[in-house]
Design an enzyme around this catalytic site. Structure first.
Site, PDB file in Angstrom:
ATOM      1  N   LEU A 240     -13.207  -0.683  -0.637  1.00  0.00           N
ATOM      2  CA  LEU A 240     -11.963  -0.293  -1.298  1.00  0.00           C
ATOM      3  C   LEU A 240     -12.206   0.798  -2.327  1.00  0.00           C
ATOM      4  CD1 LEU A 240     -10.637  -3.914  -1.866  1.00  0.00           C
ATOM      5  CD2 LEU A 240     -10.096  -2.374   0.004  1.00  0.00           C
ATOM      6  N   LYS A 241     -13.456   1.040  -2.639  1.00  0.00           N
ATOM      7  CA  LYS A 241     -13.834   2.001  -3.681  1.00  0.00           C
ATOM      8  C   LYS A 241     -12.946   1.807  -4.912  1.00  0.00           C
ATOM      9  CE  LYS A 241     -15.946   5.372  -0.691  1.00  0.00           C
ATOM     10  NZ  LYS A 241     -15.378   4.919   0.591  1.00  0.00           N
ATOM     11  N   LEU A 242     -12.923   0.583  -5.393  1.00  0.00           N
ATOM     12  CA  LEU A 242     -12.074   0.249  -6.542  1.00  0.00           C
ATOM     13  C   LEU A 242     -12.438   1.119  -7.734  1.00  0.00           C
ATOM     14  CD1 LEU A 242     -11.864  -3.650  -6.382  1.00  0.00           C
ATOM     15  CD2 LEU A 242     -10.160  -1.956  -5.702  1.00  0.00           C
TER      16      LEU A 242
ATOM     17  N   ILE B 231      -8.547   0.010 -13.918  1.00  0.00           N
ATOM     18  CA  ILE B 231      -8.858  -0.733 -15.140  1.00  0.00           C
ATOM     19  C   ILE B 231      -9.314  -2.141 -14.733  1.00  0.00           C
ATOM     20  CG2 ILE B 231      -7.264   0.583 -16.591  1.00  0.00           C
ATOM     21  CD1 ILE B 231      -5.287  -1.809 -16.335  1.00  0.00           C
ATOM     22  N   PRO B 232     -10.045  -2.829 -15.607  1.00  0.00           N
ATOM     23  CA  PRO B 232     -10.577  -4.134 -15.222  1.00  0.00           C
ATOM     24  C   PRO B 232      -9.521  -5.091 -14.672  1.00  0.00           C
ATOM     25  CG  PRO B 232     -11.577  -3.418 -17.272  1.00  0.00           C
ATOM     26  CD  PRO B 232     -10.525  -2.403 -16.939  1.00  0.00           C
ATOM     27  N   ASN B 233      -8.357  -5.170 -15.312  1.00  0.00           N
ATOM     28  CA  ASN B 233      -7.356  -6.146 -14.853  1.00  0.00           C
ATOM     29  C   ASN B 233      -6.892  -5.862 -13.427  1.00  0.00           C
ATOM     30  OD1 ASN B 233      -5.618  -8.477 -15.402  1.00  0.00           O
ATOM     31  ND2 ASN B 233      -3.980  -6.982 -15.101  1.00  0.00           N
TER      32      ASN B 233
ATOM     33  N   SER C 178     -21.273  11.115   0.263  1.00  0.00           N
ATOM     34  CA  SER C 178     -21.919  11.866   1.339  1.00  0.00           C
ATOM     35  C   SER C 178     -21.246  13.204   1.676  1.00  0.00           C
ATOM     36  CB  SER C 178     -21.939  10.999   2.596  1.00  0.00           C
ATOM     37  OG  SER C 178     -20.632  10.597   2.937  1.00  0.00           O
TER      38      SER C 178
ATOM     39  N   ALA D  86     -21.404  11.310  12.580  1.00  0.00           N
ATOM     40  CA  ALA D  86     -20.333  12.307  12.463  1.00  0.00           C
ATOM     41  C   ALA D  86     -20.513  13.261  11.277  1.00  0.00           C
ATOM     42  CB  ALA D  86     -18.981  11.604  12.370  1.00  0.00           C
TER      43      ALA D  86
ATOM     44  N   GLY E 164     -23.418  14.060  10.004  1.00  0.00           N
ATOM     45  CA  GLY E 164     -24.672  14.808  10.171  1.00  0.00           C
ATOM     46  C   GLY E 164     -25.957  14.080   9.808  1.00  0.00           C
TER      47      GLY E 164
END
Ligand code: XMP
Length: 216
Positions: free
Chosen positions: A62-64, A67-69, A113, A170, A172
């Protein structure tokens, strides 16, 4: 499969197609990574289903970066659905990452990447490595497209922290090269799920990684 160093990035929208590819490739994988395309296309329940069908760990990419909440609110539901690991960005700061780590196993992005990663992320990779060394998450994400950066990150990172590398195929990167540079796992998407025979494509990358580690 025990001993596999291959993670499938299952970036398709459709539930039926996702389950089909997962079944065809499961024998060669250590884990399956789901990202927003599959969660948006098929709903969060796909995580539970993939685990039931394959028995493999599921990584929610999810690449969060909130903010913490908010990180906590999102991560809570995703771990509840059965995700074994969540990927979070480190740049929002220690408290945001800790909010995820309090709920389950976490993987921190320390470098990306794609070409644009050189603009903002690479200049702060050292700080993100320091954050990972302090928090000791399960792993970090590093770029398979730049094996020399993987070797650098490995040299600075606490040895207990795994390195997971997207960018093979894909984008490389070469699986053998990046594993020799110090990666623990390679993450592969399009080269597998867009191939005419995903099972065969996964087998070839799996065997390439065995060669590197001398497991046979
Ligand atoms: P492809 O099709 O390029 O898919 O094999 C790669 C998968 O990995 C994700 N990805 C990244 N995730 N840092 C990340 O956290 C990165 O540098 C990175 N590069 C690719 C991508 O979203 C896809 O799911």
């Amino acid at each position: 499969m025990a001993g596999s160093r291959l993670i499938l990035a299952l970036d398709v929208y459709e539930r039926k197609r996702a389950l089909e590819i997962a079944r065809e490739t499961a024998d060669y994988l250590w884990a399956i990574k789901v990202n927003w395309p599959l969660i948006i296309g098929s709903g969060l329940g796909i995580i539970t289903e993939l685990k039931q069908v394959t028995g493999l760990p599921v990584i929610a990419d999810l690449k969060l970066a909130d903010i913490p909440n908010t990180n906590r609110l999102i991560a809570g539901k995703v771990f509840e659905a059965g995700a074994d690991y969540i990927i979070a960005h480190g740049f929002p700061g220690k408290d945001s990452v800790e909010a995820v780590m309090e709920l389950g196993e976490t993987i921190i992005v320390v470098e990306m990447s794609h070409p644009g990663a050189k603009e903002f992320i690479q200049p702060v990779t050292d700080k993100l490595i320091a954050l990972a060394n302090e928090l000791e998450p399960f792993g970090v994400i590093a770029p398979a497209t730049r094996p020399e950066r993987v070797a650098y990150i490995r040299s600075k990172l606490n040895e207990k922290i795994r390195i997971l590398t997207p960018g093979v195929g894909a984008q490389g990167g070469k699986a053998g090269e990046v594993l020799r540079a110090g990666a623990d796992y390679v993450i592969v998407g399009r080269s597998i799920y867009e191939s005419d025979n995903p099972g065969e494509s996964a087998r070839l990358i799996y065997e390439e990684s065995l060669g590197v580690w001398g497991w046979s």
